[in-house]
Design a protein around this motif. Structure first.
Motif, mmCIF file in Angstrom:
data_model
loop_
_atom_site.group_PDB
_atom_site.id
_atom_site.type_symbol
_atom_site.label_atom_id
_atom_site.label_comp_id
_atom_site.label_asym_id
_atom_site.label_seq_id
_atom_site.Cartn_x
_atom_site.Cartn_y
_atom_site.Cartn_z
ATOM 1 N N GLY A 1 0.958 -1.309 0.055
ATOM 2 C CA GLY A 1 0.053 0.205 -0.275
ATOM 3 C C GLY A 1 1.046 1.224 -0.052
ATOM 4 O O GLY A 1 1.783 0.845 -0.411
ATOM 5 N N HIS B 1 1.339 5.520 -0.424
ATOM 6 C CA HIS B 1 0.962 6.753 -2.117
ATOM 7 C C HIS B 1 1.892 7.183 -2.473
ATOM 8 O O HIS B 1 2.776 7.249 -1.506
ATOM 9 C CB HIS B 1 0.058 7.336 -1.496
ATOM 10 C CG HIS B 1 -1.429 6.993 -1.785
ATOM 11 N ND1 HIS B 1 -1.869 6.792 -2.244
ATOM 12 C CD2 HIS B 1 -2.512 7.205 -0.257
ATOM 13 C CE1 HIS B 1 -3.634 6.532 -1.986
ATOM 14 N NE2 HIS B 1 -3.544 6.268 -0.407
ATOM 15 N N GLY C 1 2.105 -1.114 -8.952
ATOM 16 C CA GLY C 1 2.009 1.019 -8.484
ATOM 17 C C GLY C 1 0.175 0.946 -7.918
ATOM 18 O O GLY C 1 0.251 1.176 -7.736
ATOM 19 N N THR C 2 -0.488 0.220 -9.298
ATOM 20 C CA THR C 2 -2.159 0.783 -8.652
ATOM 21 C C THR C 2 -2.787 0.585 -7.454
ATOM 22 O O THR C 2 -3.616 0.448 -6.730
ATOM 23 C CB THR C 2 -3.102 0.025 -10.110
ATOM 24 O OG1 THR C 2 -2.976 -1.273 -9.671
ATOM 25 C CG2 THR C 2 -2.443 -0.222 -10.983
ATOM 26 N N ARG D 1 -2.796 0.557 -3.973
ATOM 27 C CA ARG D 1 -2.533 1.631 -3.297
ATOM 28 C C ARG D 1 -3.160 1.827 -2.007
ATOM 29 O O ARG D 1 -4.509 1.079 -2.193
ATOM 30 C CB ARG D 1 -1.847 2.964 -3.898
ATOM 31 C CG ARG D 1 -1.469 3.036 -4.718
ATOM 32 C CD ARG D 1 -0.536 3.187 -4.434
ATOM 33 N NE ARG D 1 0.937 3.782 -5.947
ATOM 34 C CZ ARG D 1 1.910 3.448 -4.980
ATOM 35 N NH1 ARG D 1 2.937 3.160 -4.123
ATOM 36 N NH2 ARG D 1 3.426 3.906 -6.605
ATOM 37 N N ASP D 2 -3.149 2.520 -1.037
ATOM 38 C CA ASP D 2 -4.169 2.223 -0.298
ATOM 39 C C ASP D 2 -5.810 3.175 -0.538
ATOM 40 O O ASP D 2 -6.529 2.821 -0.283
ATOM 41 C CB ASP D 2 -3.595 3.711 1.438
ATOM 42 C CG ASP D 2 -2.461 3.254 2.280
ATOM 43 O OD1 ASP D 2 -2.143 1.947 1.547
ATOM 44 O OD2 ASP D 2 -2.289 4.109 2.620
#
Length: 277
Positions: free
Chosen positions: A10, A12, A35-36, A38-39
């Protein structure tokens, strides 16, 4: 210490990162780069404590319709006594970080990284993180499809380390599949395996078949042919393929390339009655 399997953590990126990325969704495949994850893309589930997840596949009409796949992240002390709300859902679990304490059928199993579990529908399992480290695992779900003369499969506990890979014919071991379930056991209507390609190995033809796929890259990098496109993928990326999407692979190295693979198998194709006009 090098992690044997990639898992998202997770977070950003900062405001300086470029927007251009490798994420793509087409009529025949999707690629979710690491990279997609994320939190902002995590979710939560009822009945799970101290847990979040990334949903990386779900049934979608007109795309891949048979399965869902989650990457679960369970903090120390977290878990669930009621993990599954659908009595028809079977599950495959694969641990990539931490240790899971899985209880099913009155027995408790400790699943370390590489640990695998197949859980039949209505098996009333529980799972907890009793350790000090974050637990991350894949949870693949499919509604089990009954067939005449076949019982529900048994619970199966295995591991990557203790399951010898099966070399693909004619490849001298450069392309191999770790099969946790006996492929001749027709009770199973899904297979979850690990595919390994050594540096320089290829899938040397365009596979084009009815099975849907989820492919999560556990280790390494490669170029994957998806329909008409060559796509670079690396550890942490997820590929989602609908039926009949042509596919092939070249693992250029420098290390081996491994991915967790889902496919649906061993059942008649459902037929929709033609409307009478």
């Amino acid at each position: 210490m090098t992690r044997p399997y990639y898992a998202p953590t997770g977070g950003h990126p900062d405001q300086t990162q470029l927007l251009t990325d490798r994420a793509v969704f087409t009529e025949s495949y999707a690629v979710l780069p690491k990279g997609t994850m994320r939190d902002i893309t995590t979710s939560f589930l009822p009945g799970w404590d101290k847990t979040r997840l990334w949903v990386i596949a779900r049934p979608m009409t007109g795309f891949a319709e048979t399965f869902s796949q989650y990457i679960m992240e369970v903090a120390p002390g977290g878990g669930s006594d009621t993990p599954e709300s659908d009595p028809q859902a079977q599950a495959a679990l694969f641990v990539v970080e931490g240790t899971a304490m899985l209880t099913v059928g009155g027995q408790t199993h400790q699943l370390a990284p590489g640990g695998f579990a197949y859980l039949p529908p209505a098996s009333k399992w529980t799972l907890h993180n009793t350790g000090q480290d974050t637990l991350r695992f894949h949870w693949i779900r499919k509604a089990w499809q009954p067939a005449p003369g076949l019982d529900v499969p048994d619970v199966l506990i295995a591991s990557d380390a203790d399951t010898p890979p099966t070399p693909m014919p004619g490849t001298e071991g450069r392309w191999a599949t770790t099969r946790f379930v006996d492929p001749s056991d027709l009770r199973h209507d899904m297979h979850v395996t690990i595919v390994t390609l050594e540096p320089g190995a290829v899938i040397p033809f365009m596979e084009t078949h009815v099975m849907e796929h989820g492919l999560y890259v556990l280790e390494g990098k490669a170029v994957y042919r998806l329909n008409r496109d060559w796509v670079e993928v690396e550890a942490g990326d997820f590929m989602w393929l609908r039926a009949f999407c042509p596919q092939a692979c070249y693992a250029g190295g420098p290390g081996r390339f491994r991915y967790l693979l889902y496919k649906d198998v061993n059942r008649h194709m459902p037929l929709t009655p033609l409307a009478c006009g």
